[in-house]
Scaffold this motif. Structure first.
Motif, mmCIF file in Angstrom:
data_model
loop_
_atom_site.group_PDB
_atom_site.id
_atom_site.type_symbol
_atom_site.label_atom_id
_atom_site.label_comp_id
_atom_site.label_asym_id
_atom_site.label_seq_id
_atom_site.Cartn_x
_atom_site.Cartn_y
_atom_site.Cartn_z
ATOM 1 N N PHE A 219 -41.607 29.691 -63.646
ATOM 2 C CA PHE A 219 -41.879 30.845 -62.575
ATOM 3 C C PHE A 219 -41.641 30.285 -61.387
ATOM 4 O O PHE A 219 -41.128 31.289 -60.389
ATOM 5 N N LEU A 220 -41.904 29.108 -60.869
ATOM 6 C CA LEU A 220 -41.486 28.834 -59.578
ATOM 7 C C LEU A 220 -40.144 28.807 -59.221
ATOM 8 O O LEU A 220 -39.722 29.413 -58.006
ATOM 9 N N LYS A 221 -39.174 28.496 -60.128
ATOM 10 C CA LYS A 221 -37.708 28.598 -59.780
ATOM 11 C C LYS A 221 -37.448 30.109 -59.579
ATOM 12 O O LYS A 221 -36.482 30.537 -58.750
ATOM 13 N N ALA A 222 -37.906 31.019 -60.600
ATOM 14 C CA ALA A 222 -37.707 32.428 -60.356
ATOM 15 C C ALA A 222 -38.051 32.847 -58.832
ATOM 16 O O ALA A 222 -37.231 33.676 -58.337
ATOM 17 N N GLY A 223 -39.012 32.426 -58.258
ATOM 18 C CA GLY A 223 -39.365 32.845 -56.940
ATOM 19 C C GLY A 223 -38.392 32.227 -55.914
ATOM 20 O O GLY A 223 -37.899 32.817 -54.882
ATOM 21 N N LEU A 224 -37.940 31.028 -56.173
ATOM 22 C CA LEU A 224 -36.981 30.226 -55.157
ATOM 23 C C LEU A 224 -35.581 30.956 -55.395
ATOM 24 O O LEU A 224 -35.009 31.021 -54.266
ATOM 25 N N TYR A 225 -35.083 31.414 -56.679
ATOM 26 C CA TYR A 225 -33.990 31.914 -56.813
ATOM 27 C C TYR A 225 -33.831 33.301 -56.410
ATOM 28 O O TYR A 225 -32.650 33.644 -55.690
ATOM 29 N N PHE A 226 -34.591 34.100 -56.666
ATOM 30 C CA PHE A 226 -34.570 35.589 -56.525
ATOM 31 C C PHE A 226 -35.177 35.938 -55.165
ATOM 32 O O PHE A 226 -34.839 37.279 -54.768
ATOM 33 N N ALA A 227 -35.894 35.338 -54.362
ATOM 34 C CA ALA A 227 -36.487 35.916 -53.186
ATOM 35 C C ALA A 227 -35.402 36.052 -52.265
ATOM 36 O O ALA A 227 -34.550 35.212 -51.913
ATOM 37 N N ASP A 228 -35.602 36.895 -51.370
ATOM 38 C CA ASP A 228 -34.636 37.070 -50.006
ATOM 39 C C ASP A 228 -34.716 35.935 -49.264
ATOM 40 O O ASP A 228 -33.904 35.536 -48.680
ATOM 41 N N LYS A 229 -35.867 35.610 -49.138
ATOM 42 C CA LYS A 229 -36.292 34.479 -48.130
ATOM 43 C C LYS A 229 -37.296 33.487 -48.699
ATOM 44 O O LYS A 229 -38.272 34.011 -49.464
ATOM 45 N N ILE A 230 -37.219 32.197 -48.489
ATOM 46 C CA ILE A 230 -38.238 31.104 -49.180
ATOM 47 C C ILE A 230 -38.852 30.648 -47.678
ATOM 48 O O ILE A 230 -38.318 30.325 -46.517
ATOM 49 N N THR A 231 -40.096 30.428 -47.869
ATOM 50 C CA THR A 231 -40.973 29.808 -46.784
ATOM 51 C C THR A 231 -41.873 28.770 -47.319
ATOM 52 O O THR A 231 -42.031 28.600 -48.620
ATOM 53 N N THR A 232 -41.970 27.704 -46.649
ATOM 54 C CA THR A 232 -43.041 26.628 -47.080
ATOM 55 C C THR A 232 -43.764 26.174 -45.905
ATOM 56 O O THR A 232 -43.497 26.757 -44.672
ATOM 57 N N VAL A 233 -44.970 25.635 -45.998
ATOM 58 C CA VAL A 233 -46.220 25.697 -45.037
ATOM 59 C C VAL A 233 -46.023 24.632 -43.870
ATOM 60 O O VAL A 233 -47.076 24.338 -43.221
ATOM 61 N N SER A 234 -44.993 23.773 -43.848
ATOM 62 C CA SER A 234 -44.616 23.015 -42.511
ATOM 63 C C SER A 234 -43.135 22.815 -42.392
ATOM 64 O O SER A 234 -42.379 22.575 -43.313
#
Length: 497
Positions: A219-234
């Motif tokens: 599920f995590l990879k789905a978010g990383l691959y298909f999202a238009d932008k990726i953010t992380t918290v620092s």
């Protein structure tokens, strides 16, 4: 034009909290609203969520229920600030006592794939006007639980002819754009490949360029691959996860999407975490009036059965008791604290070996070590208020909130230089002390002797009362409120829309 943004997550403080994710999802939408956004939240209908929302009313029946007899969307609001919250009502999936992810034996529920597929699918349905009165322009998904939201959005866009085959992460002419935030890359939502058919995604989504991860479903990879932008918290963590050491097997994907990846530091909700008006602590205090800090320490020592010693530096830990959090390293360094006349207060739960190790230390040193297994929000505030030093020795740390709370409460953070800890704590080196920059203690190498040396430096500074007070005051003056972070998210949303 007002940007409508839907935050999709599994937790929201104060309804449900197992970690820092809940604090972020509670504070960030409110900060975005203050910046002019129209922000709402989507949550699974866990028992505490259903019980805690006000004015719940049905919005729509969902045509897919992922094994539940039925599923529907309801809309309510968060008491206190009125934040609009959508809830998925599917009681057979969500209405279970205890931990939202694990059964009574601390084993993940066997139907977690269905439970959180429904969360992602419902987010995409809201983008498709499941609520006739409101639809998001941005779907902002948090952590693996919401990772499928961007995959369902992509599948819907492709079905409408807005996006072709899987040509890469960018989707053409999507009305609803997606952002995926990594709060902790180590938790990935991995399930057997056989469960893919249940998701109802196009067959070619199960691919290395998609949701497949070493023969399984992520599920995590789905978010990383298909999202238009990726953010992380620092910002530092955004760089670290593109390396083999901290990429958890996803570093190549993340490096390939580096131009879409941004680190935006988490913030603190100072309406909740402020010693000047925190009703969970023994006495209020502030940087200008610090007398209450010592009274909070005395009250904490009494609450935990520690020796009533003002001169003993009190080290605090509020954390999951796991190796990721570096608590095995701290357990090994306990003699350094106790042998020098210090005290340690620990609140948390986690690995059985660490729980037992800290419990044994408390039995051996009842005047100096106190351990409470579990989680208690009120006691968490009391420890941060009563501690002189908050220890956050994480192996890796995407952002970390404990060190930010500690700064606000005048408890000097002692941290490993990694991730968000590196971005937020300035070491009390001689140069930084002389320049008035120091806010805590930072050790470089994740090794027992490095942590022990940082503990010795904390004792040394504690013995120099003037320098200690100056450093504490400087830490309390730091501003890690959500306003700056919310502005960065708004800029990201505008770029997408």
């Amino acid at each position: 034009m007002t940007i409508r943004v839907l935050h999709v997550a599994s937790e929201l403080y104060p309804l449900l909290k197992t970690g820092g994710l809940a604090d972020v999802t509670a504070a960030l939408p409110v900060a975005l609203i203050e910046q002019g956004a129209d922000a709402r939240v989507l949550l699974p209908g866990f028992a505490s969520v259903a019980a805690g929302l006000a004015d719940l009313r049905p919005i729509a029946r969902l045509s897919r229920s992922f094994g539940a007899p039925e599923a529907s969307l309801e809309l309510g609001r968060l008491p206190g600030n009125g934040l609009p919250v959508y809830m998925i009502r599917a009681d057979s999936l969500y209405a279970r006592p205890g931990n939202p992810y694990l059964d009574a034996e601390q084993v993940p529920y066997g139907d977690n794939a269905q439970r959180f597929a429904l969360l992602g699918w419902a987010a995409a349905q809201l983008a498709e006007h499941a609520d006739p009165d409101w639809a998001p322009r941005i779907v902002h998904a948090h952590d693996w639980h919401a990772g499928l939201a961007s995959a369902y959005l992509r599948a819907a866009a492709r079905a409408r002819g807005h996006a072709g085959p899987l040509a890469g992460p960018h989707s053409a002419a999507l009305h609803t754009r997606s952002v995926f935030t990594i709060h902790n890359l180590a938790y990935q939502g991995i399930f057997p490949a056989q469960q893919f058919d249940m998701l109802g995604l196009p067959a070619d989504f199960f691919d290395m360029h998609g949701v497949e991860f070493y023969g399984q479903l992520s599920f995590l990879k789905a978010g990383l691959y298909f999202a238009d932008k990726i953010t992380t918290v620092s910002p530092t963590y955004a760089r670290e996860i593109q390396t083999v050491a901290q990429g958890c097997g996803l570093e190549a994907l993340l490096k390939g999407r580096a131009h879409d990846l941004v680190g935006i530091l988490n913030g603190v909700d100072y309406a909740i975490w402020n010693p000047a008006h925190d009703d969970a602590i023994a006495t209020h205090y502030s940087a200008a009036h610090m007398g209450g800090k010592l009274r909070c320490k005395t009250a904490l020592q009494a609450r935990l059965g520690l020796a009533q010693r003002h001169d003993a530096p009190l080290f605090g830990v509020v954390s999951r008791l796991t190796e990721q959090k570096g608590l095995d390293l701290l357990l090994g360094a306990l003699p350094e604290i106790v042998g020098r006349g210090g005290q340690l207060a620990v609140l948390g739960t986690g690995d059985a070996s660490l729980e037992q190790g800290f419990a044994r230390a408390a039995q051996q040193h009842p005047d100096a070590v106190a351990v409470e297994l579990g989680f208690d929000e009120t006691l968490a505030h009391a420890i941060v208020a009563g501690a002189d030093v908050m220890v956050v020795p994480s192996r890796f740390e995407p952002c970390g909130l404990t060190q930010l709370y500690a700064l606000a409460y005048g408890a000097l953070p002692l941290v490993h230089r990694v991730g968000g800890l590196a971005d937020t704590v300035v070491d009390a080196s001689l140069e930084n002390l002389a320049d008035g920059l120091a806010t805590g203690f930072v050790f470089e190498r994740f090794e027992p002797d490095a942590l022990a040396a940082a503990i010795r430096r904390a004792f040394a500074l504690y013995a120099r009362g003037h320098d200690w007070r100056e450093t504490r005051a400087h830490g309390m003056q730091q501003d890690f409120g959500w306003a700056a972070s919310a502005q960065r998210y708004m800029a990201l949303y505008r770029e997408l829309t």
